[in-house]
Design a protein around this motif. Structure first.
Motif, mmCIF file in Angstrom:
data_model
loop_
_atom_site.group_PDB
_atom_site.id
_atom_site.type_symbol
_atom_site.label_atom_id
_atom_site.label_comp_id
_atom_site.label_asym_id
_atom_site.label_seq_id
_atom_site.Cartn_x
_atom_site.Cartn_y
_atom_site.Cartn_z
ATOM 1 N N TYR A 124 0.819 -1.227 0.000
ATOM 2 C CA TYR A 124 0.000 0.000 0.000
ATOM 3 C C TYR A 124 0.851 1.275 0.000
ATOM 4 O O TYR A 124 0.318 2.372 0.145
ATOM 5 N N GLU A 125 2.160 1.100 -0.144
ATOM 6 C CA GLU A 125 3.097 2.243 -0.119
ATOM 7 C C GLU A 125 2.867 3.103 1.126
ATOM 8 O O GLU A 125 2.697 4.322 1.049
ATOM 9 N N GLN A 126 2.861 2.450 2.268
ATOM 10 C CA GLN A 126 2.552 3.169 3.514
ATOM 11 C C GLN A 126 3.775 3.875 4.100
ATOM 12 O O GLN A 126 4.800 3.241 4.348
ATOM 13 N N CYS B 280 4.179 7.689 6.658
ATOM 14 C CA CYS B 280 3.481 8.842 7.199
ATOM 15 C C CYS B 280 4.136 10.107 6.648
ATOM 16 O O CYS B 280 5.371 10.186 6.631
ATOM 17 N N CYS C 244 -5.938 7.818 4.348
ATOM 18 C CA CYS C 244 -5.586 8.716 5.473
ATOM 19 C C CYS C 244 -4.459 8.169 6.338
ATOM 20 O O CYS C 244 -3.890 8.912 7.145
ATOM 21 N N GLY C 245 -4.117 6.884 6.194
ATOM 22 C CA GLY C 245 -3.033 6.326 6.987
ATOM 23 C C GLY C 245 -3.301 6.482 8.475
ATOM 24 O O GLY C 245 -4.391 6.151 8.971
ATOM 25 N N ILE D 14 -7.723 1.743 3.718
ATOM 26 C CA ILE D 14 -7.965 0.323 3.455
ATOM 27 C C ILE D 14 -7.452 -0.551 4.604
ATOM 28 O O ILE D 14 -7.931 -1.662 4.815
ATOM 29 N N ASP D 15 -6.489 -0.052 5.361
ATOM 30 C CA ASP D 15 -5.791 -0.889 6.340
ATOM 31 C C ASP D 15 -6.342 -0.661 7.756
ATOM 32 O O ASP D 15 -6.167 0.420 8.320
ATOM 33 N N CYS E 127 -12.172 1.141 4.141
ATOM 34 C CA CYS E 127 -12.760 0.903 2.822
ATOM 35 C C CYS E 127 -11.680 1.038 1.758
ATOM 36 O O CYS E 127 -10.766 1.852 1.897
ATOM 37 N N ASP E 128 -11.798 0.254 0.705
ATOM 38 C CA ASP E 128 -10.927 0.430 -0.452
ATOM 39 C C ASP E 128 -11.431 1.649 -1.218
ATOM 40 O O ASP E 128 -12.589 1.681 -1.651
ATOM 41 N N VAL E 129 -10.566 2.625 -1.356
ATOM 42 C CA VAL E 129 -10.946 3.876 -2.027
ATOM 43 C C VAL E 129 -11.634 3.614 -3.382
ATOM 44 O O VAL E 129 -12.585 4.291 -3.754
ATOM 45 N N PHE E 130 -11.134 2.597 -4.091
ATOM 46 C CA PHE E 130 -11.644 2.365 -5.438
ATOM 47 C C PHE E 130 -13.041 1.754 -5.453
ATOM 48 O O PHE E 130 -13.688 1.672 -6.488
ATOM 49 N N PRO F 240 -1.375 10.111 -2.002
ATOM 50 C CA PRO F 240 -1.673 8.735 -2.434
ATOM 51 C C PRO F 240 -0.398 7.928 -2.641
ATOM 52 O O PRO F 240 0.691 8.504 -2.678
ATOM 53 N N PHE G 202 -6.341 7.461 -7.769
ATOM 54 C CA PHE G 202 -6.711 8.116 -6.502
ATOM 55 C C PHE G 202 -7.296 9.502 -6.774
ATOM 56 O O PHE G 202 -8.330 9.882 -6.215
HETATM 57 C C1 LIG Z 1 1.654 7.419 1.318
HETATM 58 S S1 LIG Z 1 0.526 6.823 2.519
HETATM 59 C C2 LIG Z 1 -0.111 8.366 3.164
HETATM 60 C C3 LIG Z 1 -0.745 8.238 4.520
HETATM 61 C C4 LIG Z 1 -1.291 9.539 5.118
HETATM 62 N N1 LIG Z 1 -2.290 10.151 4.249
HETATM 63 C C5 LIG Z 1 -0.196 10.534 5.375
HETATM 64 O O1 LIG Z 1 -0.090 11.486 4.582
HETATM 65 O O2 LIG Z 1 0.554 10.378 6.340
HETATM 66 C C6 LIG Z 1 -0.807 6.213 1.479
HETATM 67 C C7 LIG Z 1 -1.974 5.610 2.243
HETATM 68 O O3 LIG Z 1 -2.955 5.142 1.308
HETATM 69 C C8 LIG Z 1 -3.488 3.909 1.795
HETATM 70 N N2 LIG Z 1 -4.038 3.154 0.653
HETATM 71 C C9 LIG Z 1 -3.358 2.553 -0.352
HETATM 72 N N3 LIG Z 1 -4.224 1.972 -1.199
HETATM 73 C C10 LIG Z 1 -5.468 2.226 -0.742
HETATM 74 C C11 LIG Z 1 -6.785 1.900 -1.189
HETATM 75 N N4 LIG Z 1 -6.988 1.197 -2.307
HETATM 76 N N5 LIG Z 1 -7.844 2.333 -0.466
HETATM 77 C C12 LIG Z 1 -7.662 3.054 0.681
HETATM 78 N N6 LIG Z 1 -6.445 3.383 1.155
HETATM 79 C C13 LIG Z 1 -5.363 2.983 0.464
HETATM 80 C C14 LIG Z 1 -2.290 3.235 2.424
HETATM 81 O O4 LIG Z 1 -2.653 2.191 3.303
HETATM 82 C C15 LIG Z 1 -1.601 4.411 3.101
HETATM 83 O O5 LIG Z 1 -2.079 4.590 4.401
#
Ligand SMILES: C[S@@+](CC[C@H](N)C(=O)[O-])C[C@H]1O[C@@H](n2cnc3c(N)ncnc32)[C@H](O)[C@@H]1O
Length: 279
Positions: free
Chosen positions: A24-26, A28, A57-58, A79-80, A168-171, A195, A208
């Motif tokens: 998910y490219e997580q 913060c 939103c992470g 999503i997580d 929820c999955d954004v998509f 994103p 996104f």
């Molecule tokens: C780069 S991180 C940014 C987190 C936070 N918004 C911040 O700025 O600190 C991207 C976030 O998008 C979430 N993510 C990735 N794919 C997703 C999806 N399909 N639906 C919802 N969230 C998703 C990840 O789990 C992660 O928390």
């Protein structure tokens, strides 16, 4: 408006992902950058009394920032579930200063006191049989529920005053789910998103933004973070779709070690903050 220094010192306390998920490219957003980026957006466009949707939103960095800067209705989608749990704690600690958030509900299956009468023993045995039957029924129900659960778009809603966290999955999110959440058909003044950059799943960054644009009022804004190397492509793509795209400013991201798929320990990349508006 709150002083920038004070704002940054609050965001510094936002807890990070415990075990970042690479798929998910997580990571913060760094609190120094997040505070400066949001403050800059607030000065130019204002978050005061605005409704905001934060996609991905992470652990809540951007959500918390927007809330402190005056947004009065925020929908934060992630999503997580592990990340969402940390976001919930962060919001409770930093916005509501509510230390009771960590209270865990526990099942109160207390043992009955021993009254060593025979009759009681018989009763207990009967009860046990009944319990076993109930457990079997429950298991069957749970199996059915988990099948239904998998089909559900929204897995969890956590309402924290004017911030709503949604697993929820954004998509998969559509206006139908927005109505399910708020009980009415609302659109947002703006979207804020950092994103995934599309390093793991190609094109996810574009998807996104496209999703965010669905939930915005006419005249509303999407503020989104993107690798500068994708600037030309994104401007062309969204301009062709009939949107205005401005590069608000450029910042240097220092992606942390936890972002393991990079060979180097830390990676510096240039990031654009794009402002995309509906015409
Ligand atoms: C780069 S991180 C940014 C987190 C936070 N918004 C911040 O700025 O600190 C991207 C976030 O998008 C979430 N993510 C990735 N794919 C997703 C999806 N399909 N639906 C919802 N969230 C998703 C990840 O789990 C992660 O928390």
């Amino acid at each position: 408006m709150i002083k920038l220094k004070q704002f940054e010192s609050i965001l510094q306390q936002v807890k990070d992902f415990e075990e970042p998920k690479i798929k998910y490219e997580q990571y913060c957003t760094n609190s120094h950058l997040a505070s400066h980026i949001l403050y800059n957006i607030a000065t130019k466009f204002g978050f005061e009394e605005k409704s905001v949707i934060d996609l991905g939103c992470g652990t809540g960095m951007l959500t918390i920032g927007c809330s402190i800067l005056g947004a009065n209705q925020i929908l934060s989608v992630e999503i997580d579930p592990n990340a969402l749990e940390i976001a919930k704690e962060n919001i409770s600690d930093l916005i509501f200063e509510d230390s009771s958030n960590s209270e865990e509900e526990e099942d109160g299956d207390e043992e009955e006191e021993d009254g060593a009468e025979e009759e009681e023993q018989e009763e207990e045995e009967e009860e046990e049989e009944e319990e076993q039957e109930q457990e079997q029924e429950q298991e069957q129900k749970e199996e059915q529920n988990s099948e239904n659960e998998e089909q559900k778009v929204i897995k969890e809603i956590i309402a924290l005053d004017d911030i709503t966290l949604v697993e929820c999955d954004v998509f998969k999110l559509t206006q139908k789910e927005i109505i399910e959440i708020y009980g009415e058909d609302i659109r947002f003044d703006c979207a804020i998103l950092n994103p995934p950059f599309g390093t793991k799943i190609k094109g996810v960054d574009v998807k996104f933004v496209t999703k965010a644009l669905e939930f915005i009022k006419p005249g509303g804004s999407v503020f989104s973070f993107h690798k500068t190397t994708t600037r030309k492509f994104l401007i062309k793509h969204f301009t062709n779709m009939g949107y205005n795209v401005d590069v608000l400013f450029q910042v240097k991201f220092d992606l942390p070690k936890s972002y393991k798929f990079h060979r180097k320990k830390n990676v510096e990349i240039m990031v654009d903050i794009l402002h995309i508006t509906k015409k």
